[in-house]
Design a protein around this motif. Structure first.
Motif, PDB file in Angstrom:
ATOM      1  N   LEU B  36      32.647  44.037  39.775  1.00 49.93           N
ATOM      2  CA  LEU B  36      33.014  44.203  38.267  1.00 49.93           C
ATOM      3  C   LEU B  36      32.802  45.686  37.946  1.00 49.93           C
ATOM      4  CD1 LEU B  36      31.477  41.103  36.459  1.00 49.93           C
ATOM      5  CD2 LEU B  36      33.859  41.724  36.883  1.00 49.93           C
ATOM      6  N   TYR B  37      31.598  46.259  38.472  1.00 52.27           N
ATOM      7  CA  TYR B  37      31.367  47.632  38.243  1.00 52.27           C
ATOM      8  C   TYR B  37      32.519  48.455  38.683  1.00 52.27           C
ATOM      9  CZ  TYR B  37      29.657  52.342  38.887  1.00 52.27           C
ATOM     10  OH  TYR B  37      29.408  53.702  38.606  1.00 52.27           O
ATOM     11  N   ARG B  50      42.840  50.189  42.559  1.00 54.53           N
ATOM     12  CA  ARG B  50      44.282  50.164  42.469  1.00 54.53           C
ATOM     13  C   ARG B  50      44.946  49.117  41.833  1.00 54.53           C
ATOM     14  NH1 ARG B  50      43.993  55.466  43.326  1.00 54.53           N
ATOM     15  NH2 ARG B  50      42.984  56.135  45.350  1.00 54.53           N
ATOM     16  N   VAL B  51      45.746  49.180  40.843  1.00 59.38           N
ATOM     17  CA  VAL B  51      46.583  48.160  40.123  1.00 59.38           C
ATOM     18  C   VAL B  51      47.462  47.536  41.418  1.00 59.38           C
ATOM     19  CG1 VAL B  51      48.167  47.754  38.215  1.00 59.38           C
ATOM     20  CG2 VAL B  51      46.623  49.426  38.117  1.00 59.38           C
ATOM     21  N   ARG B  52      48.155  48.452  42.116  1.00 60.45           N
ATOM     22  CA  ARG B  52      48.670  47.868  43.063  1.00 60.45           C
ATOM     23  C   ARG B  52      48.347  46.781  43.923  1.00 60.45           C
ATOM     24  NH1 ARG B  52      49.763  48.935  47.978  1.00 60.45           N
ATOM     25  NH2 ARG B  52      48.181  50.530  47.870  1.00 60.45           N
ATOM     26  N   MET B  53      47.044  47.031  44.316  1.00 57.46           N
ATOM     27  CA  MET B  53      46.330  46.165  45.178  1.00 57.46           C
ATOM     28  C   MET B  53      46.036  44.990  44.407  1.00 57.46           C
ATOM     29  SD  MET B  53      43.873  48.420  47.412  1.00 57.46           S
ATOM     30  CE  MET B  53      43.564  47.354  48.672  1.00 57.46           C
ATOM     31  N   VAL B  54      45.658  44.855  43.046  1.00 55.95           N
ATOM     32  CA  VAL B  54      45.384  43.886  42.208  1.00 55.95           C
ATOM     33  C   VAL B  54      46.799  43.025  42.364  1.00 55.95           C
ATOM     34  CG1 VAL B  54      44.822  43.036  39.884  1.00 55.95           C
ATOM     35  CG2 VAL B  54      43.688  45.022  40.915  1.00 55.95           C
ATOM     36  N   VAL B 159      39.281  40.581  40.469  1.00 51.83           N
ATOM     37  CA  VAL B 159      40.222  40.634  39.214  1.00 51.83           C
ATOM     38  C   VAL B 159      41.251  39.638  39.395  1.00 51.83           C
ATOM     39  CG1 VAL B 159      41.540  42.520  37.903  1.00 51.83           C
ATOM     40  CG2 VAL B 159      39.450  42.877  39.075  1.00 51.83           C
ATOM     41  N   ALA B 160      42.068  39.628  40.481  1.00 62.13           N
ATOM     42  CA  ALA B 160      43.225  38.899  40.718  1.00 62.13           C
ATOM     43  C   ALA B 160      43.162  37.220  40.579  1.00 62.13           C
ATOM     44  CB  ALA B 160      43.799  39.111  42.014  1.00 62.13           C
ATOM     45  N   MET B 161      41.773  37.196  41.015  1.00 63.59           N
ATOM     46  CA  MET B 161      41.256  35.497  41.055  1.00 63.59           C
ATOM     47  C   MET B 161      41.268  35.206  39.474  1.00 63.59           C
ATOM     48  SD  MET B 161      41.289  33.470  43.754  1.00 63.59           S
ATOM     49  CE  MET B 161      39.809  32.513  43.773  1.00 63.59           C
ATOM     50  N   LEU B 212      39.815  25.876  30.968  1.00 72.24           N
ATOM     51  CA  LEU B 212      40.032  27.425  31.493  1.00 72.24           C
ATOM     52  C   LEU B 212      38.637  27.853  31.814  1.00 72.24           C
ATOM     53  CD1 LEU B 212      42.836  28.385  28.963  1.00 72.24           C
ATOM     54  CD2 LEU B 212      42.955  27.847  31.546  1.00 72.24           C
ATOM     55  N   ALA B 213      37.636  27.553  30.901  1.00 72.20           N
ATOM     56  CA  ALA B 213      36.341  28.176  30.950  1.00 72.20           C
ATOM     57  C   ALA B 213      35.819  28.014  32.649  1.00 72.20           C
ATOM     58  CB  ALA B 213      35.259  27.746  30.182  1.00 72.20           C
ATOM     59  N   LYS B 214      35.981  26.805  33.091  1.00 73.81           N
ATOM     60  CA  LYS B 214      35.786  26.459  34.429  1.00 73.81           C
ATOM     61  C   LYS B 214      36.500  27.253  35.512  1.00 73.81           C
ATOM     62  CE  LYS B 214      34.351  21.426  33.535  1.00 73.81           C
ATOM     63  NZ  LYS B 214      35.064  20.327  34.091  1.00 73.81           N
ATOM     64  N   SER B 215      37.815  27.372  34.917  1.00 77.46           N
ATOM     65  CA  SER B 215      38.538  28.156  36.123  1.00 77.46           C
ATOM     66  C   SER B 215      37.971  29.541  36.197  1.00 77.46           C
ATOM     67  CB  SER B 215      39.934  28.296  35.688  1.00 77.46           C
ATOM     68  OG  SER B 215      40.246  29.047  34.444  1.00 77.46           O
ATOM     69  N   PHE B 216      37.426  30.257  35.199  1.00 69.86           N
ATOM     70  CA  PHE B 216      37.059  31.351  35.328  1.00 69.86           C
ATOM     71  C   PHE B 216      35.739  31.242  36.226  1.00 69.86           C
ATOM     72  CE2 PHE B 216      38.931  32.378  31.394  1.00 69.86           C
ATOM     73  CZ  PHE B 216      39.526  33.688  31.597  1.00 69.86           C
ATOM     74  N   VAL B 217      34.752  30.424  36.026  1.00 70.46           N
ATOM     75  CA  VAL B 217      33.758  30.266  36.991  1.00 70.46           C
ATOM     76  C   VAL B 217      34.046  30.032  38.579  1.00 70.46           C
ATOM     77  CG1 VAL B 217      31.400  29.123  37.396  1.00 70.46           C
ATOM     78  CG2 VAL B 217      32.186  29.663  35.017  1.00 70.46           C
ATOM     79  N   PHE B 218      35.034  29.150  38.588  1.00 69.26           N
ATOM     80  CA  PHE B 218      35.620  28.948  39.818  1.00 69.26           C
ATOM     81  C   PHE B 218      36.021  29.972  40.665  1.00 69.26           C
ATOM     82  CE2 PHE B 218      36.679  24.051  39.016  1.00 69.26           C
ATOM     83  CZ  PHE B 218      35.071  23.922  38.560  1.00 69.26           C
ATOM     84  N   ALA B 219      36.983  30.860  39.955  1.00 66.32           N
ATOM     85  CA  ALA B 219      37.508  32.193  40.467  1.00 66.32           C
ATOM     86  C   ALA B 219      36.502  32.806  40.985  1.00 66.32           C
ATOM     87  CB  ALA B 219      38.311  32.867  39.388  1.00 66.32           C
ATOM     88  N   ALA B 220      35.470  33.095  40.290  1.00 66.53           N
ATOM     89  CA  ALA B 220      34.323  34.083  40.805  1.00 66.53           C
ATOM     90  C   ALA B 220      33.563  33.407  41.888  1.00 66.53           C
ATOM     91  CB  ALA B 220      33.438  34.363  39.434  1.00 66.53           C
ATOM     92  N   LEU B 221      33.345  32.029  41.970  1.00 65.72           N
ATOM     93  CA  LEU B 221      32.630  31.566  43.112  1.00 65.72           C
ATOM     94  C   LEU B 221      33.425  31.587  44.368  1.00 65.72           C
ATOM     95  CD1 LEU B 221      31.123  28.031  41.660  1.00 65.72           C
ATOM     96  CD2 LEU B 221      30.157  30.025  42.737  1.00 65.72           C
ATOM     97  N   ILE B 222      34.791  31.371  44.422  1.00 69.45           N
ATOM     98  CA  ILE B 222      35.504  31.127  45.249  1.00 69.45           C
ATOM     99  C   ILE B 222      35.830  32.421  45.887  1.00 69.45           C
ATOM    100  CG2 ILE B 222      37.847  31.092  46.273  1.00 69.45           C
ATOM    101  CD1 ILE B 222      38.221  28.878  43.992  1.00 69.45           C
ATOM    102  N   THR B 223      35.976  33.534  44.900  1.00 74.23           N
ATOM    103  CA  THR B 223      36.076  35.002  45.588  1.00 74.23           C
ATOM    104  C   THR B 223      34.571  35.435  46.291  1.00 74.23           C
ATOM    105  OG1 THR B 223      37.427  35.284  43.681  1.00 74.23           O
ATOM    106  CG2 THR B 223      36.743  37.261  44.870  1.00 74.23           C
TER     107      THR B 223
END
Lengths: 268, 268, 108
Positions: B36-37, B50-54, B159-161, B212-223
């Motif tokens: 995140l930093y 890089r935005v392109r990589m995201v 970020v993408a997730m 949706l709240a769950k989906s943010f947490v899941f995104a972070a967990l999976i990544t």
């Protein structure tokens, strides 16, 4: 200019390294002067890879001191470390080319990341380095399309694309045929002369070491046996060094207690 | 070996495992902060994400997953329709099917199915990609070039997730409701359009918000599980294979457990 | 001591470069060479006072030469110092660039 007294580019003092309970480097002192080609020699398990990882700043010393180009690795801020890294190049053993990029993009990556240069300049500089390593015209190939020797040379091109002051080369001739490895040795000498690089080569190939080195550091079981000019190392009376030079198998020392402990203890 | 040592051995082992687990959790936490930093402030210290990589990652984890997410969530929708009709008709409460499906899909099943699909596709591919880069020293190469591996490999993925998993969840909501509508509307004797309208009327914003709240947490967990497993790969190609499996199993487990805790606290 | 100045005499421009050409200022050498090519029909780059040149400096020379050839202009390296020659030889560019010993030869 001449008033500057030559300072070593690499200074390692009393470096001790443990992995878990095992000590892999013992009181290592190591210094490389500007313009020197230094070969670090040692068999597998001698600790040469660990020493190299410290010199590259990939591991931070917890005991002892490592200074590269005047920067103390243990206390360097991220900015200082970044600045240091733009002044050094590394060619890894297996090349470590990024498989998702073309050879040309691989070589240009350090330039694109660190310099705000005109794209024409980037293109010319990176292709120039491909010419230097005799890979002119190969920029559009993917790394998977290259042979072992070509990967090594492409990796070297990427390592020198920023014209580093300090070049590290891990096992330049491992896995290459004699002609290609002789060419690489020749190239290392020319790079030092033309681009004034200071070069550290890690290898276990004697022939290549003797040909390119100004001085050799011999590492064995985590300790430095000696550091000196090629002739001195060849003439050394030290038995371990002679074993290494003459490819004699080393005698296995047996310590009864230790041996039994290894065989019987569950958590050895 | 003393009796005491024998007796405490399992405890000892458990202790070591616990220490390793805590260390890994700590590492994952650090990885989250660091990713995140770099995403937020990396450009200030010469480490821009890089935005392109995201965008490239968004395509891989999000766009490419759309067909399979739609298919599976549609199927789950049909399944829920079947079960709820069967269960509720025993009480003569078929007309409650709409609200039962609507709430369970938006709060629970759409996001869970999406999470599991993405964990299987992308969690494993993060682990495999970073793992094989680790084994071939490409991660080291990034570091010595002066590109923070976390910035280059973890931040764009995170970020993408964080963007794509909520988007996929919304699509999955739609597909599941549609699936249920197709199955239920003849039984309930309403048109598909009327079913959907009824669904929308029975939903509160918080139902969708919970998913949706769950989906943010899941995104972070999976990544984080995928990336951290990849960075800690040792042992060549076989190690990469093991890491891939481990990443999928771990992230799906983490996801289901997190889901349960979420549901418990949000529905008290 | 790093310095780069251009002397224009009619159809000929001479870019004198001095010092250590590296990434920190090679972009201004590049600009000077391209500007000179815009002003004159023949351009010489005088390199006798260059004690070090890195590949960004070489890149500037290459770009100048390429642009000159494209427009049919004359481009030459004048009295390249030993360090410059060593770097050119590394990439076999000494066989690509027209190298002359003095300004008169570059003008001719």
């Amino acid at each position: 200019m001449n008033a500057e007294s030559p300072q070593p580019l690499i200074e390692v003092e009393k470096l001790n390294v443990w992995f878990g309970r095992r000590q892999v480097l013992f009181d290592v002192d190591f210094a490389v002067m500007p313009g020197e080609i230094r070969v670090i020699m040692g068999g597998s398990g001698s600790g040469k890879s660990t020493l190299l990882r410290h010199l590259l700043g990939l591991l931070r010393p917890r005991s002892g001191r490592v200074r590269i180009l005047g920067t103390d690795i243990a206390s360097a801020s991220p900015e200082e470390l970044l600045k240091l890294r733009t002044q050094m190049g590394v060619s890894f053993q297996g090349g470590a080319l990024f498989t998702s990029m073309t050879v040309g993009d691989n070589v240009a990556l350090p330039l694109r990341e660190h310099q705000k240069l005109d794209e024409t300049t980037v293109r010319i500089m990176s292709r120039l380095k491909l010419e230097v390593v005799n890979l002119g015209g190969f920029q559009d190939l993917m790394p998977s399309q290259l042979s072992g020797g070509m990967i090594k040379r492409a990796a070297l091109a990427r390592a020198i694309v920023m014209d580093p002051k300090l070049l590290f080369f891990d096992e330049p001739s491992a896995g290459l045929d004699p002609v290609v490895s002789a060419e690489l040795d020749e190239l290392i000498l020319r790079l030092r002369d033309a681009l004034r690089m200071t070069i550290v080569v890690v290898t276990h190939e004697l022939e290549s070491a003797f040909k390119i080195a100004d001085s050799i550091t011999v590492l064995d079981k985590g300790r430095i046996l000696m550091t000196g000019p090629v002739a001195e190392v060849r003439a050394s009376p030290n038995e371990r060094i002679q074993d290494l030079l003459n490819r004699r198998p080393r005698p296995v020392e047996v310590d009864t207690d230790e041996y039994l402990r290894r065989l019987t203890e569950e958590d050895a | 070996m003393s009796f005491l040592e024998q007796a405490t051995k399992p405890v000892n082992r458990l202790g070591r495992k616990a220490v390793a687990a805590v260390a890994e959790l700590g590492y994952i936490g650090l990885l989250l902060l660091e990713s995140l930093y770099f995403a937020i402030a990396g450009w200030r210290v010469g480490q821009p994400v890089r935005v392109r990589m995201v965008f490239e990652q968004m395509r891989q984890v999000g766009v490419d997953a759309i067909p399979i997410v739609l298919l599976l969530s549609f199927t789950v929708g049909v399944m829920l329709g079947i079960q709820f009709i069967a269960a509720l008709s025993e009480f003569g409460a078929e007309n409650q099917v709409v609200i039962a499906v609507a709430k369970s899909v938006t709060r629970e099943f759409a996001v869970l199915i999406t999470g599991i699909v993405v964990a299987g596709r992308s969690g494993s591919s993060f682990a495999a990609r970073i793992g094989s880069m680790n084994v071939s020293q490409e991660v080291d190469a990034l570091a010595v070039i002066g590109i923070e591996p976390v910035r280059y490999l973890a931040s764009p993925a995170l970020v993408a997730m964080l963007i794509m998993l909520p988007v996929l969840t919304i699509l999955a909501n739609g597909a599941s409701i549609l699936g249920a509508a197709l199955y239920c509307s003849p039984t309930l004797d309403v048109s598909i359009g009327a079913y959907v309208v009824q669904t929308l009327n029975s939903l509160e914003p918080w139902d969708i918000g919970q998913g949706l709240a769950k989906s943010f947490v899941f995104a972070a967990l999976i990544t984080l599980v995928g990336v951290s497993t990849g960075f800690s790969v040792t042992g060549g190609a076989e190690g990469v294979g093991r890491a891939t499996t481990r990443a999928v199993v771990l992230s799906i487990s983490a996801l289901v457990i997190a889901d349960m805790m979420f549901s418990y606290f949000l529905n008290r | 001591m790093n310095d780069c100045r251009t002397e224009v005499e009619g159809e000929f421009a001479l870019v004198r470069v001095q010092g250590e050409v590296d990434l920190s200022w090679s972009q201004s050498v590049r600009k000077a060479i391209l500007d000179a090519l815009a002003k004159a029909r023949a351009v010489g780059v005088e390199l006798s006072g260059v004690s070090y040149i890195d590949s960004s400096g070489i890149a500037a020379l290459v770009e100048g030469f390429q642009s000159a050839r494209g427009k049919g202009q004359k481009f030459s390296l004048v009295a390249a110092s030993q360090p410059v020659r060593a770097v050119l030889q590394l990439a076999r560019l000494d066989r690509v660039f027209p190298m002359v010993e003095n300004v008169e030869a570059a003008r001719a």
